[in-house]
Design an enzyme around this catalytic site. Structure first.
Site, short mmCIF file in Angstrom:
data_model
loop_
_atom_site.label_atom_id
_atom_site.label_comp_id
_atom_site.label_asym_id
_atom_site.label_seq_id
_atom_site.Cartn_x
_atom_site.Cartn_y
_atom_site.Cartn_z
N HIS A 16 0.86 -1.20 0.00
CA HIS A 16 0.00 0.00 0.00
C HIS A 16 0.89 1.23 0.00
CE1 HIS A 16 -3.69 2.25 1.86
NE2 HIS A 16 -3.03 2.99 1.00
N HIS A 18 1.65 5.36 -1.74
CA HIS A 18 1.36 6.54 -2.58
C HIS A 18 2.68 7.15 -3.03
CE1 HIS A 18 -2.90 6.80 -1.17
NE2 HIS A 18 -2.39 6.24 -0.10
N ASN A 44 -4.96 7.21 -6.48
CA ASN A 44 -5.70 8.45 -6.22
C ASN A 44 -4.93 9.69 -6.66
OD1 ASN A 44 -3.89 7.97 -4.06
ND2 ASN A 44 -5.07 9.25 -2.66
N LYS A 102 -9.34 -0.47 -6.19
CA LYS A 102 -9.41 0.23 -4.89
C LYS A 102 -10.74 0.93 -4.70
CE LYS A 102 -7.71 2.35 -1.17
NZ LYS A 102 -6.56 2.28 -0.29
N HIS A 139 -10.44 1.35 1.44
CA HIS A 139 -10.24 2.38 2.46
C HIS A 139 -11.47 2.30 3.35
CE1 HIS A 139 -8.78 6.37 4.06
NE2 HIS A 139 -10.02 6.31 4.54
N HIS A 177 -4.71 -0.37 5.80
CA HIS A 177 -4.31 0.46 6.94
C HIS A 177 -5.30 0.39 8.11
CE1 HIS A 177 -7.17 3.16 5.05
NE2 HIS A 177 -6.31 3.69 4.20
N LEU A 222 -5.06 9.74 7.64
CA LEU A 222 -6.38 9.10 7.60
C LEU A 222 -6.20 7.65 7.18
CD1 LEU A 222 -8.53 11.91 5.96
CD2 LEU A 222 -8.67 11.10 8.32
N ASP A 251 1.29 2.72 3.53
CA ASP A 251 0.45 3.89 3.29
C ASP A 251 1.29 5.16 3.34
OD1 ASP A 251 -1.84 5.31 2.63
OD2 ASP A 251 -2.54 5.48 4.69
N ALA A 267 -3.79 15.23 5.09
CA ALA A 267 -3.62 13.96 5.80
C ALA A 267 -2.62 13.11 5.03
CB ALA A 267 -4.95 13.23 5.89
#
Length: 347
Positions: A16, A18, A44, A102, A139, A177, A222, A251, A267
């Site tokens: 996971h 980003h 995202n 996702k 999520h 997460h 988050l 995350d 976040a």
């Protein structure tokens, strides 16, 4: 192989992650590539990665941004919207780059405005995923303004996740997460097709770290950090238990310093700079170093039906200070544990 001052494990993966795009991507992708064999790349972006063509384009951008000498593999994910069709799922999966899809409830987190407004809208796509064996990454928070932010994960389990599992009993789901005892208990009581990722920051920090003695925006993420007892303690127990349902997902979510330290701070926590060292710190604190390799290197690959990595990394017990910042596009970024001493370092 473990001596008291060194541990050799199969190279881990991050299930996971980003990494943003453009110059921001170039600033952070090398951190993960230095430690991990593969990573599940979150979709995202703005606009989101919602079809096979966009996934291919993003994959290429990541490959172009990688440092020359790395053998890192980005694993692409499709962003589900109210309009995602079973055909789009099939096409993306057939292309070979996309390994999961996702679910962001609309408005749940950064760039989630295009997310799903009602789970029923994507049932045909979820049925297709169940048929193909494509994991749904969740999520797991409701976005109803009436639900307290500390309760959103538990309410999501109750109102949405339980129903999805009842309706689609063979759908593979990764509860991303997780942050609560309710989530740990739910995963433990579900079938083998339900797993979860746990971040280093939810294992090493709780809401006191963010709020006591002044608000610390670099701890804001988050799902939000929860209380130590029972939530952080339940996560620690689950992660270090050797149960294959729980595996590594950082995350890591980078934001420029000025976007964190503002009147409406973003976040997200950058932890990719020393992810495996952070997890080693956790496992060492629980006298569970013998369980780290399963959590970091085996269980995720097994769940995704991918081969385990074959090369190894070595962690050494040595004190070092986490840098106070890193360059991030044309700004800087403050990493998790900035300025603090860690006791493990990847050789």
């Amino acid at each position: 192989m473990q001596h008291n001052d060194a541990l050799q494990i199969i190279r881990p993966d991050d299930w996971h992650l980003h990494v943003r795009s453009g110059e921001m991507l170039k600033s952070v992708i090398g951190m993960t590539a230095a430690q991990m064999g593969r990573a599940i790349i979150m979709p995202n972006l703005s606009p989101p990665v919602s079809n096979a063509a966009q996934a291919k384009q993003y994959h290429q951008e990541i490959m172009n941004a990688l440092p020359a000498d790395t053998r890192f593999t980005p694993l692409m994910v499709l962003y589900l919207t109210d309009n995602t069709t079973p055909k789009q799922i099939q096409t993306a999966f057939d292309g070979g780059l996309v390994v999961a899809a996702k679910l962001y409830p609309a408005g749940a987190t950064t760039n989630s405005d295009s997310g799903v407004t009602d789970i029923n809208n994507i049932y045909p796509s979820l049925e297709k995923m169940q048929q193909l064996g494509v994991p749904l990454l969740v999520h797991g928070e409701v976005t109803d303004a009436k639900v307290d932010i500390f309760d959103r994960e538990a309410v999501f389990i109750e109102q949405i996740l339980s129903k999805v599992i009842e309706d689609l009993p063979d759908l593979k789901i990764v509860f991303e997460h997780i942050t609560t005892k309710a989530a740990v208990d739910f995963v433990l009581s579900s079938g083998n097709n339900i797993a979860a990722t746990i971040t280093p920051h939810h294992l090493l920090a709780n809401r006191n770290d963010m709020l006591v003695g002044g608000i610390k925006p670099h701890y804001f993420c988050l799902p939000i950090l929860k209380r130590r007892d029972p939530h952080q303690l339940a996560l620690l127990k689950a992660a270090t238990s050797g149960n294959a349902k729980f595996f590594l997902g950082t995350d890591s979510a980078p934001h420029a310093k000025e976007h964190k330290e503002s009147d409406c701070g973003c976040a997200g926590i950058l932890n990719a700079h020393c992810a495996i060292e952070l997890y080693a710190t956790v496992f060492d604190s629980q006298n569970a170093m013998d369980k780290l390799e399963g959590f970091a290197s085996f269980f995720g690959a097994d769940f995704y039906n991918l081969p385990r990595n074959t090369d190894t990394i070595v962690l050494k017990k040595q004190d070092w200070v986490v840098p106070s910042s890193y360059a991030f596009a044309d700004s800087t970024i403050v990493p998790f544990m900035a300025g603090k001493i860690l006791n493990w370092k990847m050789a």
